[in-house]
Write a protein that holds these residues in place. Structure first.
Motif, PDB file in Angstrom:
ATOM      1  N   LEU A 230       0.813  -1.225   0.000  1.00  0.00           N
ATOM      2  CA  LEU A 230       0.000   0.000   0.000  1.00  0.00           C
ATOM      3  C   LEU A 230       0.842   1.269   0.000  1.00  0.00           C
ATOM      4  O   LEU A 230       0.662   2.139  -0.870  1.00  0.00           O
ATOM      5  CB  LEU A 230      -0.949  -0.012   1.202  1.00  0.00           C
ATOM      6  CG  LEU A 230      -1.992  -1.144   1.227  1.00  0.00           C
ATOM      7  CD1 LEU A 230      -2.859  -1.034   2.481  1.00  0.00           C
ATOM      8  CD2 LEU A 230      -2.862  -1.124  -0.021  1.00  0.00           C
ATOM      9  N   MET A 231       1.746   1.396   0.939  1.00  0.00           N
ATOM     10  CA  MET A 231       2.460   2.667   1.110  1.00  0.00           C
ATOM     11  C   MET A 231       3.632   2.824   0.154  1.00  0.00           C
ATOM     12  O   MET A 231       3.821   3.890  -0.444  1.00  0.00           O
ATOM     13  CB  MET A 231       2.930   2.800   2.564  1.00  0.00           C
ATOM     14  CG  MET A 231       1.796   2.737   3.587  1.00  0.00           C
ATOM     15  SD  MET A 231       0.502   3.967   3.272  1.00  0.00           S
ATOM     16  CE  MET A 231       1.430   5.487   3.544  1.00  0.00           C
ATOM     17  N   ASP A 232       4.455   1.779  -0.007  1.00  0.00           N
ATOM     18  CA  ASP A 232       5.662   1.913  -0.834  1.00  0.00           C
ATOM     19  C   ASP A 232       5.375   1.859  -2.329  1.00  0.00           C
ATOM     20  O   ASP A 232       6.141   2.404  -3.124  1.00  0.00           O
ATOM     21  CB  ASP A 232       6.671   0.812  -0.484  1.00  0.00           C
ATOM     22  CG  ASP A 232       7.259   0.971   0.907  1.00  0.00           C
ATOM     23  OD1 ASP A 232       6.993   2.020   1.536  1.00  0.00           O
ATOM     24  OD2 ASP A 232       7.973   0.061   1.369  1.00  0.00           O
ATOM     25  N   ASN A 233       4.298   1.205  -2.743  1.00  0.00           N
ATOM     26  CA  ASN A 233       4.055   1.021  -4.183  1.00  0.00           C
ATOM     27  C   ASN A 233       2.734   1.606  -4.664  1.00  0.00           C
ATOM     28  O   ASN A 233       2.719   2.388  -5.618  1.00  0.00           O
ATOM     29  CB  ASN A 233       4.112  -0.476  -4.531  1.00  0.00           C
ATOM     30  CG  ASN A 233       5.523  -1.023  -4.528  1.00  0.00           C
ATOM     31  OD1 ASN A 233       6.240  -0.871  -5.505  1.00  0.00           O
ATOM     32  ND2 ASN A 233       5.910  -1.665  -3.427  1.00  0.00           N
ATOM     33  N   LEU A 234       1.616   1.225  -4.026  1.00  0.00           N
ATOM     34  CA  LEU A 234       0.329   1.661  -4.546  1.00  0.00           C
ATOM     35  C   LEU A 234       0.096   3.161  -4.359  1.00  0.00           C
ATOM     36  O   LEU A 234      -0.350   3.841  -5.295  1.00  0.00           O
ATOM     37  CB  LEU A 234      -0.804   0.872  -3.891  1.00  0.00           C
ATOM     38  CG  LEU A 234      -2.217   1.197  -4.405  1.00  0.00           C
ATOM     39  CD1 LEU A 234      -2.316   0.986  -5.908  1.00  0.00           C
ATOM     40  CD2 LEU A 234      -3.270   0.358  -3.682  1.00  0.00           C
ATOM     41  N   LEU A 235       0.388   3.689  -3.181  1.00  0.00           N
ATOM     42  CA  LEU A 235       0.115   5.107  -2.924  1.00  0.00           C
ATOM     43  C   LEU A 235       0.880   6.037  -3.861  1.00  0.00           C
ATOM     44  O   LEU A 235       0.278   6.962  -4.441  1.00  0.00           O
ATOM     45  CB  LEU A 235       0.404   5.441  -1.460  1.00  0.00           C
ATOM     46  CG  LEU A 235       0.038   6.859  -1.022  1.00  0.00           C
ATOM     47  CD1 LEU A 235      -1.449   7.135  -1.256  1.00  0.00           C
ATOM     48  CD2 LEU A 235       0.403   7.089   0.447  1.00  0.00           C
ATOM     49  N   PRO A 236       2.202   5.849  -4.071  1.00  0.00           N
ATOM     50  CA  PRO A 236       2.904   6.716  -5.042  1.00  0.00           C
ATOM     51  C   PRO A 236       2.331   6.600  -6.447  1.00  0.00           C
ATOM     52  O   PRO A 236       2.216   7.609  -7.163  1.00  0.00           O
ATOM     53  CB  PRO A 236       4.344   6.196  -4.981  1.00  0.00           C
ATOM     54  CG  PRO A 236       4.469   5.541  -3.649  1.00  0.00           C
ATOM     55  CD  PRO A 236       3.131   4.939  -3.381  1.00  0.00           C
ATOM     56  N   TRP A 237       1.942   5.385  -6.851  1.00  0.00           N
ATOM     57  CA  TRP A 237       1.393   5.213  -8.200  1.00  0.00           C
ATOM     58  C   TRP A 237       0.051   5.913  -8.322  1.00  0.00           C
ATOM     59  O   TRP A 237      -0.225   6.583  -9.332  1.00  0.00           O
ATOM     60  CB  TRP A 237       1.244   3.723  -8.509  1.00  0.00           C
ATOM     61  CG  TRP A 237       0.720   3.463  -9.893  1.00  0.00           C
ATOM     62  CD1 TRP A 237       1.430   3.410 -11.047  1.00  0.00           C
ATOM     63  CD2 TRP A 237      -0.655   3.275 -10.257  1.00  0.00           C
ATOM     64  NE1 TRP A 237       0.597   3.185 -12.119  1.00  0.00           N
ATOM     65  CE2 TRP A 237      -0.694   3.094 -11.659  1.00  0.00           C
ATOM     66  CE3 TRP A 237      -1.848   3.231  -9.535  1.00  0.00           C
ATOM     67  CZ2 TRP A 237      -1.883   2.877 -12.351  1.00  0.00           C
ATOM     68  CZ3 TRP A 237      -3.030   3.014 -10.229  1.00  0.00           C
ATOM     69  CH2 TRP A 237      -3.049   2.835 -11.612  1.00  0.00           C
ATOM     70  N   VAL A 238      -0.826   5.762  -7.299  1.00  0.00           N
ATOM     71  CA  VAL A 238      -2.143   6.407  -7.315  1.00  0.00           C
ATOM     72  C   VAL A 238      -1.989   7.930  -7.388  1.00  0.00           C
ATOM     73  O   VAL A 238      -2.693   8.612  -8.152  1.00  0.00           O
ATOM     74  CB  VAL A 238      -2.936   6.003  -6.056  1.00  0.00           C
ATOM     75  CG1 VAL A 238      -4.115   6.946  -5.827  1.00  0.00           C
ATOM     76  CG2 VAL A 238      -3.442   4.570  -6.187  1.00  0.00           C
ATOM     77  N   THR A 239      -1.061   8.460  -6.609  1.00  0.00           N
ATOM     78  CA  THR A 239      -0.843   9.921  -6.582  1.00  0.00           C
ATOM     79  C   THR A 239      -0.455  10.441  -7.950  1.00  0.00           C
ATOM     80  O   THR A 239      -0.948  11.480  -8.414  1.00  0.00           O
ATOM     81  CB  THR A 239       0.248  10.274  -5.555  1.00  0.00           C
ATOM     82  OG1 THR A 239      -0.139   9.761  -4.267  1.00  0.00           O
ATOM     83  CG2 THR A 239       0.441  11.775  -5.465  1.00  0.00           C
ATOM     84  N   GLN A 240       0.408   9.705  -8.636  1.00  0.00           N
ATOM     85  CA  GLN A 240       0.856  10.144  -9.966  1.00  0.00           C
ATOM     86  C   GLN A 240      -0.191   9.870 -11.044  1.00  0.00           C
ATOM     87  O   GLN A 240      -0.453  10.727 -11.887  1.00  0.00           O
ATOM     88  CB  GLN A 240       2.161   9.428 -10.329  1.00  0.00           C
ATOM     89  CG  GLN A 240       2.722   9.828 -11.693  1.00  0.00           C
ATOM     90  CD  GLN A 240       3.981   9.059 -12.035  1.00  0.00           C
ATOM     91  OE1 GLN A 240       4.318   8.079 -11.372  1.00  0.00           O
ATOM     92  NE2 GLN A 240       4.677   9.492 -13.064  1.00  0.00           N
ATOM     93  N   HIS A 241      -0.803   8.681 -11.005  1.00  0.00           N
ATOM     94  CA  HIS A 241      -1.701   8.285 -12.090  1.00  0.00           C
ATOM     95  C   HIS A 241      -3.013   9.071 -12.077  1.00  0.00           C
ATOM     96  O   HIS A 241      -3.478   9.535 -13.125  1.00  0.00           O
ATOM     97  CB  HIS A 241      -1.996   6.785 -11.994  1.00  0.00           C
ATOM     98  CG  HIS A 241      -2.831   6.265 -13.118  1.00  0.00           C
ATOM     99  ND1 HIS A 241      -2.314   5.981 -14.369  1.00  0.00           N
ATOM    100  CD2 HIS A 241      -4.168   5.989 -13.201  1.00  0.00           C
ATOM    101  CE1 HIS A 241      -3.279   5.555 -15.160  1.00  0.00           C
ATOM    102  NE2 HIS A 241      -4.416   5.540 -14.471  1.00  0.00           N
ATOM    103  N   PHE A 242      -3.615   9.217 -10.905  1.00  0.00           N
ATOM    104  CA  PHE A 242      -4.917   9.891 -10.828  1.00  0.00           C
ATOM    105  C   PHE A 242      -4.784  11.395 -10.576  1.00  0.00           C
ATOM    106  O   PHE A 242      -5.764  12.126 -10.751  1.00  0.00           O
ATOM    107  CB  PHE A 242      -5.771   9.251  -9.732  1.00  0.00           C
ATOM    108  CG  PHE A 242      -6.250   7.859 -10.077  1.00  0.00           C
ATOM    109  CD1 PHE A 242      -7.320   7.653 -10.928  1.00  0.00           C
ATOM    110  CD2 PHE A 242      -5.604   6.746  -9.554  1.00  0.00           C
ATOM    111  CE1 PHE A 242      -7.757   6.383 -11.244  1.00  0.00           C
ATOM    112  CE2 PHE A 242      -6.022   5.467  -9.868  1.00  0.00           C
ATOM    113  CZ  PHE A 242      -7.099   5.271 -10.716  1.00  0.00           C
ATOM    114  N   ALA A 243      -3.602  11.837 -10.174  1.00  0.00           N
ATOM    115  CA  ALA A 243      -3.320  13.281 -10.002  1.00  0.00           C
ATOM    116  C   ALA A 243      -4.424  13.997  -9.217  1.00  0.00           C
ATOM    117  O   ALA A 243      -4.932  15.045  -9.638  1.00  0.00           O
ATOM    118  CB  ALA A 243      -3.134  13.938 -11.372  1.00  0.00           C
TER     119      ALA A 243
END
Length: 297
Positions: free
Chosen positions: A220-233
């Motif tokens: 969740l924190m190391d992989n999904l959260l950074p990706w969500v922040t960038q992808h969905f902006a």
């Protein structure tokens, strides 16, 4: 001409000089039968029956079809070879009856998730809630996630993977065996997809158990959260996950509520529903196909 049991008697009386009408009267049979036998005697010298040529009479009879149909109704997984052996007829005959007369076709068994009556009722209830939920939210905003274990040894296709060998080589060391280790080396992989993208693949180290702490930090924190922040902006998204123990613990729920608001909780997502998650019914199978038959160090 149908064989007559009176052939010997007709022949005997004819050779004694009796006419066809008299023979028919004495034997109380039709005159046409007598004439046919007499004609055969005049042509061949005796009344013996000529062995017929051509194809033998078919065993594809109404009775045979009825027996096969009854057996298939009783057990639709019955082997055609076994049925042919039991009935004492050729497999090709059974196959012809099944295909052409009974209009049946052979299908491979499909794998599926077992659902009890209670599970079916619960699943139906939650699916109705999901439909209501997505009347105001978009399915395209969902991040579908899942974990899967991949083994590093190749998985042979026992039906289509063959070897072309001579009869002498069939028992030699050239004959390959598909070995299955008791505890094959494997790797746990986590991934997610949306209508507009895909998350990074997250590989979990061997012998690392995915407990709440590992799931929260590594996934969740190391992989999904950074990706969500960038992808969905900053745009809306909905996290979907199954409800394994590490996914539904109190500490994990706290992380989800803080960083992934609007996730599909237990009241919405039905248990035992891999057919609702495209990661389960599509993506993992495609990835398995890419690595099938390959050997990895």
């Amino acid at each position: 001409m149908k064989s007559s049991p009176h052939r010997p008697s007709i022949e005997l009386l004819f050779k004694r000089g009796l006419g066809s009408a008299e023979i028919a009267r004495r034997l109380q049979i039709s005159s046409s039968t007598v004439r046919n036998v007499v004609a055969a005697i005049k042509k061949r010298g005796d009344a013996s029956e000529v062995k017929k040529s051509g194809r033998p009479r078919s065993v594809n009879t109404r009775n045979t079809r009825a027996i096969i149909k009854k057996r298939i109704i009783r057990n639709d997984g019955l082997s055609l070879n076994r049925m042919a052996s039991q009935l004492g007829i050729a497999r090709s005959t059974v196959q012809s009856i099944v295909k052409n007369d009974l209009k049946l076709k052979s299908y491979k068994l499909r794998r599926g998730q077992y659902l009890s009556d209670k599970s079916k009722a619960m699943r139906l209830e939650k699916c109705r809630k999901l439909l209501q939920h997505f009347q105001v939210r978009r399915v395209s905003d969902v991040i579908w996630t899942d974990e899967k274990i991949f083994t590093i040894e190749p998985l042979p296709n026992r039906q289509n993977q063959r070897q072309l060998l001579s009869k002498d080589d069939s028992m030699s060391p050239k004959r390959r065996l598909a070995h299955n280790r008791l505890f094959p080396k494997s790797v746990m992989v986590w991934a997610g997809i949306t209508a507009t993208g895909k998350t990074p693949l997250v590989f979990i180290e061997r012998n690392v158990k995915i407990n709440s702490e590992v799931y929260q930090k590594i996934v969740l924190m190391d992989n999904l959260l950074p990706w969500v922040t960038q992808h969905f902006a900053g745009g809306p998204f909905i996290l979907q996950q199954d409800w394994a123990p590490s996914h539904g613990s109190r500490s994990t729920l706290a992380v989800l509520e803080a960083h992934f608001p609007g996730f599909l909780d237990k009241n919405l997502w039905p248990a035992s529903s891999p057919d609702l998650n495209p990661m389960d019914f599509s993506v993992w199978g495609m990835l398995e196909g890419k690595i099938a038959g390959k050997v990895f160090a």
